[in-house]
Design a protein around this motif. Structure first.
Motif, PDB file in Angstrom:
ATOM      1  N   MET A   1       0.908  -0.981   0.213  1.00 12.21           N
ATOM      2  CA  MET A   1      -0.281   0.027   0.040  1.00 12.21           C
ATOM      3  C   MET A   1       0.706   1.177   0.252  1.00 12.21           C
ATOM      4  SD  MET A   1      -3.040   0.645   2.601  1.00 12.21           S
ATOM      5  CE  MET A   1      -4.181   2.087   2.338  1.00 12.21           C
ATOM      6  N   LYS A   2       0.538   2.309  -0.889  1.00 14.97           N
ATOM      7  CA  LYS A   2       1.414   3.437  -0.897  1.00 14.97           C
ATOM      8  C   LYS A   2       1.146   4.428   0.204  1.00 14.97           C
ATOM      9  CE  LYS A   2       2.127   7.248  -4.156  1.00 14.97           C
ATOM     10  NZ  LYS A   2       1.504   7.809  -5.219  1.00 14.97           N
ATOM     11  N   LYS A   3       2.169   5.057   0.811  1.00 14.62           N
ATOM     12  CA  LYS A   3       2.084   5.764   2.016  1.00 14.62           C
ATOM     13  C   LYS A   3       1.702   7.270   1.422  1.00 14.62           C
ATOM     14  CE  LYS A   3       5.174   3.763   5.336  1.00 14.62           C
ATOM     15  NZ  LYS A   3       6.192   3.911   6.102  1.00 14.62           N
ATOM     16  N   GLN A   4       1.086   7.724   2.170  1.00  9.92           N
ATOM     17  CA  GLN A   4       0.668   9.081   1.669  1.00  9.92           C
ATOM     18  C   GLN A   4       1.584  10.246   2.387  1.00  9.92           C
ATOM     19  OE1 GLN A   4      -3.390   9.297   2.836  1.00  9.92           O
ATOM     20  NE2 GLN A   4      -4.122   7.972   0.916  1.00  9.92           N
ATOM     21  N   GLY A   5       1.977  11.214   1.936  1.00 11.95           N
ATOM     22  CA  GLY A   5       3.011  12.168   2.740  1.00 11.95           C
ATOM     23  C   GLY A   5       2.169  12.943   3.571  1.00 11.95           C
ATOM     24  N   PRO A   6       3.015  13.886   4.320  1.00  6.14           N
ATOM     25  CA  PRO A   6       2.363  14.672   5.251  1.00  6.14           C
ATOM     26  C   PRO A   6       1.468  15.855   4.555  1.00  6.14           C
ATOM     27  CG  PRO A   6       4.522  15.209   5.067  1.00  6.14           C
ATOM     28  CD  PRO A   6       4.536  13.991   4.196  1.00  6.14           C
ATOM     29  N   GLY A   7       1.701  16.197   3.247  1.00  9.31           N
ATOM     30  CA  GLY A   7       1.291  17.448   2.682  1.00  9.31           C
ATOM     31  C   GLY A   7      -0.222  16.807   2.028  1.00  9.31           C
ATOM     32  N   PHE A   8      -0.449  15.498   2.039  1.00  8.29           N
ATOM     33  CA  PHE A   8      -1.644  14.937   1.455  1.00  8.29           C
ATOM     34  C   PHE A   8      -2.824  15.299   2.148  1.00  8.29           C
ATOM     35  CE2 PHE A   8      -4.683  11.503   0.905  1.00  8.29           C
ATOM     36  CZ  PHE A   8      -4.834  11.415  -0.705  1.00  8.29           C
ATOM     37  N   ARG A   9      -3.937  15.863   1.524  1.00 11.78           N
ATOM     38  CA  ARG A   9      -5.324  15.928   2.281  1.00 11.78           C
ATOM     39  C   ARG A   9      -6.067  15.441   1.234  1.00 11.78           C
ATOM     40  NH1 ARG A   9      -7.678  21.865   2.312  1.00 11.78           N
ATOM     41  NH2 ARG A   9      -9.007  21.101   0.963  1.00 11.78           N
ATOM     42  N   LYS A  10      -6.937  14.486   1.674  1.00  8.21           N
ATOM     43  CA  LYS A  10      -7.989  13.833   1.272  1.00  8.21           C
ATOM     44  C   LYS A  10      -9.358  14.726   0.947  1.00  8.21           C
ATOM     45  CE  LYS A  10     -10.941   9.690   1.412  1.00  8.21           C
ATOM     46  NZ  LYS A  10     -11.629   8.516   2.281  1.00  8.21           N
ATOM     47  N   LYS A  11      -9.829  14.800   0.022  1.00  9.49           N
ATOM     48  CA  LYS A  11     -11.138  15.518  -0.112  1.00  9.49           C
ATOM     49  C   LYS A  11     -12.435  14.923   0.472  1.00  9.49           C
ATOM     50  CE  LYS A  11      -9.535  17.955  -4.226  1.00  9.49           C
ATOM     51  NZ  LYS A  11     -10.311  18.438  -5.786  1.00  9.49           N
ATOM     52  N   VAL A  12     -12.867  15.595   1.001  1.00 15.90           N
ATOM     53  CA  VAL A  12     -14.269  15.106   1.691  1.00 15.90           C
ATOM     54  C   VAL A  12     -15.362  15.561   1.035  1.00 15.90           C
ATOM     55  CG1 VAL A  12     -15.410  14.899   4.217  1.00 15.90           C
ATOM     56  CG2 VAL A  12     -12.937  15.085   3.959  1.00 15.90           C
ATOM     57  N   ASN A  13     -16.453  14.804   1.056  1.00 12.34           N
ATOM     58  CA  ASN A  13     -17.502  15.600   0.639  1.00 12.34           C
ATOM     59  C   ASN A  13     -18.497  16.106   1.661  1.00 12.34           C
ATOM     60  OD1 ASN A  13     -16.670  14.092  -1.667  1.00 12.34           O
ATOM     61  ND2 ASN A  13     -18.047  12.538  -1.745  1.00 12.34           N
ATOM     62  N   LEU A  14     -18.136  17.278   1.887  1.00 13.02           N
ATOM     63  CA  LEU A  14     -18.946  18.091   2.990  1.00 13.02           C
ATOM     64  C   LEU A  14     -20.294  18.244   2.619  1.00 13.02           C
ATOM     65  CD1 LEU A  14     -16.183  20.781   3.661  1.00 13.02           C
ATOM     66  CD2 LEU A  14     -16.616  18.568   5.018  1.00 13.02           C
ATOM     67  N   PHE A  15     -20.515  18.192   1.607  1.00 16.34           N
ATOM     68  CA  PHE A  15     -22.046  18.663   0.970  1.00 16.34           C
ATOM     69  C   PHE A  15     -22.564  17.534   0.105  1.00 16.34           C
ATOM     70  CE2 PHE A  15     -19.269  22.449   0.829  1.00 16.34           C
ATOM     71  CZ  PHE A  15     -19.867  23.316   1.499  1.00 16.34           C
ATOM     72  N   GLU A  16     -22.490  16.256   0.686  1.00 13.65           N
ATOM     73  CA  GLU A  16     -22.868  15.118   0.218  1.00 13.65           C
ATOM     74  C   GLU A  16     -24.350  14.928   0.306  1.00 13.65           C
ATOM     75  OE1 GLU A  16     -22.115  10.303   0.244  1.00 13.65           O
ATOM     76  OE2 GLU A  16     -20.824  11.578   1.370  1.00 13.65           O
ATOM     77  N   TYR A  17     -24.896  15.496   1.498  1.00 11.00           N
ATOM     78  CA  TYR A  17     -26.383  15.262   1.769  1.00 11.00           C
ATOM     79  C   TYR A  17     -27.018  16.923   1.692  1.00 11.00           C
ATOM     80  CZ  TYR A  17     -24.772  10.837   3.356  1.00 11.00           C
ATOM     81  OH  TYR A  17     -24.069   9.624   3.288  1.00 11.00           O
ATOM     82  N   ASP A  18     -26.606  17.734   1.111  1.00 15.19           N
ATOM     83  CA  ASP A  18     -27.064  18.855   0.887  1.00 15.19           C
ATOM     84  C   ASP A  18     -28.515  18.798  -0.151  1.00 15.19           C
ATOM     85  OD1 ASP A  18     -27.246  21.524   0.807  1.00 15.19           O
ATOM     86  OD2 ASP A  18     -26.223  22.043  -0.818  1.00 15.19           O
ATOM     87  N   PRO A  19     -29.387  19.349   0.401  1.00 15.52           N
ATOM     88  CA  PRO A  19     -30.807  19.161  -0.708  1.00 15.52           C
ATOM     89  C   PRO A  19     -30.269  19.810  -2.123  1.00 15.52           C
ATOM     90  CG  PRO A  19     -31.398  20.320   1.311  1.00 15.52           C
ATOM     91  CD  PRO A  19     -29.914  19.972   1.405  1.00 15.52           C
ATOM     92  N   ASN A  20     -29.736  20.814  -2.106  1.00  7.61           N
ATOM     93  CA  ASN A  20     -29.455  21.376  -3.170  1.00  7.61           C
ATOM     94  C   ASN A  20     -28.460  20.695  -4.147  1.00  7.61           C
ATOM     95  OD1 ASN A  20     -30.771  23.860  -2.744  1.00  7.61           O
ATOM     96  ND2 ASN A  20     -29.175  24.752  -1.698  1.00  7.61           N
ATOM     97  N   ARG A  21     -27.482  20.052  -3.696  1.00 12.23           N
ATOM     98  CA  ARG A  21     -26.537  19.117  -4.458  1.00 12.23           C
ATOM     99  C   ARG A  21     -27.495  17.879  -4.933  1.00 12.23           C
ATOM    100  NH1 ARG A  21     -24.441  14.648  -5.121  1.00 12.23           N
ATOM    101  NH2 ARG A  21     -25.505  13.807  -3.283  1.00 12.23           N
ATOM    102  N   ILE A  22     -28.354  17.367  -4.058  1.00 12.90           N
ATOM    103  CA  ILE A  22     -28.933  16.013  -4.504  1.00 12.90           C
ATOM    104  C   ILE A  22     -30.243  16.587  -5.606  1.00 12.90           C
ATOM    105  CG2 ILE A  22     -30.880  14.517  -3.722  1.00 12.90           C
ATOM    106  CD1 ILE A  22     -29.643  14.773  -0.808  1.00 12.90           C
ATOM    107  N   ALA A  23     -30.854  17.822  -5.589  1.00 15.65           N
ATOM    108  CA  ALA A  23     -31.525  18.220  -6.651  1.00 15.65           C
ATOM    109  C   ALA A  23     -30.890  18.634  -7.934  1.00 15.65           C
ATOM    110  CB  ALA A  23     -32.397  19.373  -6.201  1.00 15.65           C
ATOM    111  N   PHE A  24     -29.590  19.102  -7.678  1.00 10.58           N
ATOM    112  CA  PHE A  24     -28.773  19.187  -8.890  1.00 10.58           C
ATOM    113  C   PHE A  24     -28.477  18.097  -9.514  1.00 10.58           C
ATOM    114  CE2 PHE A  24     -24.576  19.944 -10.615  1.00 10.58           C
ATOM    115  CZ  PHE A  24     -24.701  21.131 -11.238  1.00 10.58           C
ATOM    116  N   GLU A  25     -28.173  16.789  -8.947  1.00  6.55           N
ATOM    117  CA  GLU A  25     -27.688  15.696  -9.415  1.00  6.55           C
ATOM    118  C   GLU A  25     -28.740  14.877  -9.853  1.00  6.55           C
ATOM    119  OE1 GLU A  25     -25.324  11.605  -7.816  1.00  6.55           O
ATOM    120  OE2 GLU A  25     -26.320  12.936  -6.486  1.00  6.55           O
ATOM    121  N   THR A  26     -29.866  14.733  -9.218  1.00  6.25           N
ATOM    122  CA  THR A  26     -31.028  14.216  -9.898  1.00  6.25           C
ATOM    123  C   THR A  26     -31.432  14.680 -11.253  1.00  6.25           C
ATOM    124  OG1 THR A  26     -31.666  13.771  -7.515  1.00  6.25           O
ATOM    125  CG2 THR A  26     -33.306  13.552  -9.334  1.00  6.25           C
ATOM    126  N   ALA A  27     -31.490  16.147 -11.183  1.00  4.94           N
ATOM    127  CA  ALA A  27     -31.710  16.671 -12.618  1.00  4.94           C
ATOM    128  C   ALA A  27     -30.822  16.408 -13.693  1.00  4.94           C
ATOM    129  CB  ALA A  27     -32.133  18.333 -12.449  1.00  4.94           C
TER     130      ALA A  27
END
Length: 83
Positions: A1-27
């Motif tokens: 498994m590849k190690k991740q460096g100290p500067g690596f930051r994983k993107k998090v889906n902060l707005f995954e359950y946002d109703p606007n995002r859900i309507a946007f994706e559905t449309a």
């Protein structure tokens, strides 16, 4: 498994359950494949964003606003002129 460096930051889906995002994706997903491309291009042109920003909004990494969700719901790819 590849190690991740100290500067690596994983993107998090902060707005995954946002109703606007859900309507946007559905449309967006209600369009066929070829019409999704037209919708994506028109959305980027009108809202002044790039495609990577569009993808971030679609998956919930960036916030999707109500007006953007409404635009996608009201967009009709059948009225667009074919190139």
């Amino acid at each position: 498994m590849k190690k991740q460096g100290p500067g690596f930051r994983k993107k998090v889906n902060l707005f995954e359950y946002d109703p606007n995002r859900i309507a946007f994706e559905t449309a967006y997903k209600s369009f066929g494949r070829s019409h999704r491309q037209i919708a994506r291009q028109e959305f980027c042109k009108i809202h002044g964003i790039q495609e990577h920003t569009f993808r971030a909004k679609l998956c919930g990494v960036q916030k999707t606003y109500e007006r953007e969700a409404q635009w996608m719901q009201l967009f009709d790819p059948y009225t667009q002129a074919m190139a």
